[in-house]
Design a protein around this motif. Sequence first.
Motif, PDB file in Angstrom:
ATOM      1  N   TYR A  97       8.895   5.015   3.198  1.00 25.55           N
ATOM      2  CA  TYR A  97       8.364   3.589   3.518  1.00 25.55           C
ATOM      3  C   TYR A  97       8.800   3.038   4.280  1.00 25.55           C
ATOM      4  O   TYR A  97       9.737   3.067   5.127  1.00 25.55           O
ATOM      5  CB  TYR A  97       8.483   3.097   1.970  1.00 25.55           C
ATOM      6  N   THR A 107       3.676   6.533   1.770  1.00 23.03           N
ATOM      7  CA  THR A 107       3.112   7.662   1.650  1.00 23.03           C
ATOM      8  C   THR A 107       3.856   8.919   1.769  1.00 23.03           C
ATOM      9  O   THR A 107       4.542   9.166   2.661  1.00 23.03           O
ATOM     10  CB  THR A 107       1.833   7.931   2.781  1.00 23.03           C
ATOM     11  N   ALA A 108       3.625   9.894   0.661  1.00 27.43           N
ATOM     12  CA  ALA A 108       4.094  10.961   0.762  1.00 27.43           C
ATOM     13  C   ALA A 108       3.670  12.066   1.769  1.00 27.43           C
ATOM     14  O   ALA A 108       4.476  13.048   2.090  1.00 27.43           O
ATOM     15  CB  ALA A 108       3.735  11.899  -0.652  1.00 27.43           C
ATOM     16  N   GLU A 112       0.799  -1.113   0.052  1.00 27.32           N
ATOM     17  CA  GLU A 112      -0.160  -0.111  -0.086  1.00 27.32           C
ATOM     18  C   GLU A 112       0.878   1.373  -0.077  1.00 27.32           C
ATOM     19  O   GLU A 112       1.617   1.652   0.906  1.00 27.32           O
ATOM     20  CB  GLU A 112      -1.017  -0.172   1.350  1.00 27.32           C
ATOM     21  N   ILE A 113       1.055   1.776  -1.245  1.00 27.00           N
ATOM     22  CA  ILE A 113       1.871   3.154  -1.102  1.00 27.00           C
ATOM     23  C   ILE A 113       1.300   3.808  -2.273  1.00 27.00           C
ATOM     24  O   ILE A 113       0.185   3.512  -2.881  1.00 27.00           O
ATOM     25  CB  ILE A 113       3.346   2.759  -1.888  1.00 27.00           C
ATOM     26  N   ASP A 114       1.537   5.247  -2.224  1.00 27.68           N
ATOM     27  CA  ASP A 114       0.884   6.266  -2.994  1.00 27.68           C
ATOM     28  C   ASP A 114       1.457   5.943  -4.381  1.00 27.68           C
ATOM     29  O   ASP A 114       2.374   5.470  -4.700  1.00 27.68           O
ATOM     30  CB  ASP A 114       1.551   7.731  -2.639  1.00 27.68           C
ATOM     31  N   GLU A 139       2.517   7.765  -6.742  1.00 27.27           N
ATOM     32  CA  GLU A 139       3.376   8.572  -7.424  1.00 27.27           C
ATOM     33  C   GLU A 139       4.159   9.394  -6.373  1.00 27.27           C
ATOM     34  O   GLU A 139       3.569   9.566  -5.476  1.00 27.27           O
ATOM     35  CB  GLU A 139       2.896   9.220  -8.758  1.00 27.27           C
ATOM     36  N   PHE A 191       8.644   9.135  -1.384  1.00 25.97           N
ATOM     37  CA  PHE A 191       8.172   9.433  -0.181  1.00 25.97           C
ATOM     38  C   PHE A 191       8.966   8.337   0.790  1.00 25.97           C
ATOM     39  O   PHE A 191       9.791   7.319   0.332  1.00 25.97           O
ATOM     40  CB  PHE A 191       6.859   9.121   0.010  1.00 25.97           C
ATOM     41  N   ARG A 220       4.546  -0.508   3.216  1.00 29.23           N
ATOM     42  CA  ARG A 220       3.583   0.830   3.165  1.00 29.23           C
ATOM     43  C   ARG A 220       4.522   1.952   3.246  1.00 29.23           C
ATOM     44  O   ARG A 220       5.393   2.147   3.530  1.00 29.23           O
ATOM     45  CB  ARG A 220       2.729   0.680   4.642  1.00 29.23           C
TER      46      ARG A 220
END
Length: 87
Positions: free
Chosen positions: A24, A45-46, A15-17, A19, A22, A43
């Motif tokens: 992790y 996210t920005a 589960e990552i953004d 684009e 960021f 995992r």
Amino acid sequence: MAAGAGPLSSVPEVEIDPEGTFKYILVRVEGGSGAEGHRDIVRGTAAAEFHNHIFEKGYGKADHSVTVEILKRTYKDYGFSWSDDKK
């Protein structure tokens, strides 16, 4: 139980953004049995300035008082303190 059919198979592997650049984290989730004793998940996210922000978003903030009680049982001769300062 067939491979991939255990309780950990329902946990998304990534589960990552979609684009950007960021932070992790790589987390080993344990709790299955046999061949499914654990699963490594990613995992990211920005929105997270620090790695721990990702963990807090996905799994909740750690209860430091519980951690201290666990540590006290193993390290009986140590003194422990904790704070929840946000700097």
